[in-house]
Structures are given as C-alpha cells and as structure tokens.
Design a protein around this motif. Structure first.
Motif, PDB file in Angstrom:
ATOM      1  N   ASP A 111       0.846  -1.182   0.000  1.00 28.12           N
ATOM      2  CA  ASP A 111       0.000   0.000   0.000  1.00 28.12           C
ATOM      3  C   ASP A 111       0.881   1.231   0.000  1.00 28.12           C
ATOM      4  OD1 ASP A 111      -2.384   1.444  -0.028  1.00 28.12           O
ATOM      5  OD2 ASP A 111      -2.369   1.651   2.155  1.00 28.12           O
ATOM      6  N   LEU A 112       0.640   2.105  -0.955  1.00 30.38           N
ATOM      7  CA  LEU A 112       1.370   3.349  -1.084  1.00 30.38           C
ATOM      8  C   LEU A 112       0.465   4.472  -0.605  1.00 30.38           C
ATOM      9  CD1 LEU A 112       3.895   4.817  -2.157  1.00 30.38           C
ATOM     10  CD2 LEU A 112       2.768   4.916  -4.384  1.00 30.38           C
ATOM     11  N   ASP A 113       0.910   5.181   0.428  1.00 34.54           N
ATOM     12  CA  ASP A 113       0.133   6.284   0.993  1.00 34.54           C
ATOM     13  C   ASP A 113       1.058   7.484   1.162  1.00 34.54           C
ATOM     14  OD1 ASP A 113      -1.853   7.808   2.160  1.00 34.54           O
ATOM     15  OD2 ASP A 113      -1.639   6.882   4.138  1.00 34.54           O
ATOM     16  N   GLY A 114       1.012   8.384   0.193  1.00 36.26           N
ATOM     17  CA  GLY A 114       1.938   9.510   0.218  1.00 36.26           C
ATOM     18  C   GLY A 114       3.362   9.010   0.053  1.00 36.26           C
ATOM     19  N   SER A 115       4.219   9.325   0.998  1.00 39.68           N
ATOM     20  CA  SER A 115       5.610   8.863   0.922  1.00 39.68           C
ATOM     21  C   SER A 115       5.838   7.588   1.730  1.00 39.68           C
ATOM     22  CB  SER A 115       6.559   9.960   1.415  1.00 39.68           C
ATOM     23  OG  SER A 115       6.275  10.276   2.750  1.00 39.68           O
ATOM     24  N   ASP A 116       4.757   6.986   2.242  1.00 38.78           N
ATOM     25  CA  ASP A 116       4.867   5.747   3.019  1.00 38.78           C
ATOM     26  C   ASP A 116       4.478   4.534   2.174  1.00 38.78           C
ATOM     27  OD1 ASP A 116       5.559   7.129   5.341  1.00 38.78           O
ATOM     28  OD2 ASP A 116       3.454   7.433   5.880  1.00 38.78           O
ATOM     29  N   LEU A 117       5.285   3.495   2.260  1.00 38.97           N
ATOM     30  CA  LEU A 117       4.999   2.219   1.611  1.00 38.97           C
ATOM     31  C   LEU A 117       4.812   1.185   2.706  1.00 38.97           C
ATOM     32  CD1 LEU A 117       4.806   0.605  -1.048  1.00 38.97           C
ATOM     33  CD2 LEU A 117       7.254   0.156  -0.822  1.00 38.97           C
ATOM     34  N   SER A 118       3.628   0.564   2.736  1.00 36.37           N
ATOM     35  CA  SER A 118       3.312  -0.421   3.777  1.00 36.37           C
ATOM     36  C   SER A 118       3.228  -1.809   3.174  1.00 36.37           C
ATOM     37  CB  SER A 118       1.960  -0.100   4.423  1.00 36.37           C
ATOM     38  OG  SER A 118       1.962   1.193   4.946  1.00 36.37           O
TER      39      SER A 118
END
Length: 82
Positions: free
Chosen positions: A62-69
């Motif tokens: 999951d890509l949320d802004g500059s975070d990759l989970s």
C-alpha cells in the motif's frame, strides 16, 4: 524501482462498461482488470523504446503519500519480463 498505484479503477471500468455492470463486479476484479491493461500498454511502450526489464502486479503493498506499507500477505499477482 518504480511503484504505480491506480486509485480510480472502478471509475475507469464504469466509464467503459457502464455503471450498472460496474456495480455487479467486485472492486478487486476492477482493480486487476485495469492493472492488467496498464501493464500491457507499459510493456508495449517500454519495449518499443528498447528497454528491457520486469513488471509485476503485487497484492499486499500500500502506497500512501511517501509511506509504503507491507500487509501480512504480500503476493505477486502477475509477473512479466519484457
């Protein structure tokens, strides 16, 4: 490495097949269908430019802004070399 997130798959499917049919299909199928078409076109364009590589559709990221989970189950749904 490049990560691409498609966030409007349901809307694209609805515009192509109509709202009624889109409501009958699960969002996961819509997402997969759009991803497969994008992958196909990307491969055609990249190969035409002489580039070689690999492309994959991966469930569980999951890509949320500059975070990759990473979710519990990361799975490669589709993998293609070009």
């Amino acid at each position: 490495m490049i990560v691409l997130k498609i966030s409007n798959a349901s809307e694209v499917v609805a515009s192509k097949v109509g709202r009624f049919l889109e409501r009958l299909t699960p969002d996961s199928i819509d997402q997969s269908a759009v991803e497969d078409q994008v992958i196909k076109k990307m491969i055609e364009n990249l190969a035409a430019e002489g580039l070689k590589g690999e492309i994959a559709a991966i469930n569980g990221l999951d890509l949320d802004g500059s975070d990759l989970s990473l979710n519990k189950e990361v799975k490669i749904r589709k993998h293609t070399s070009f």
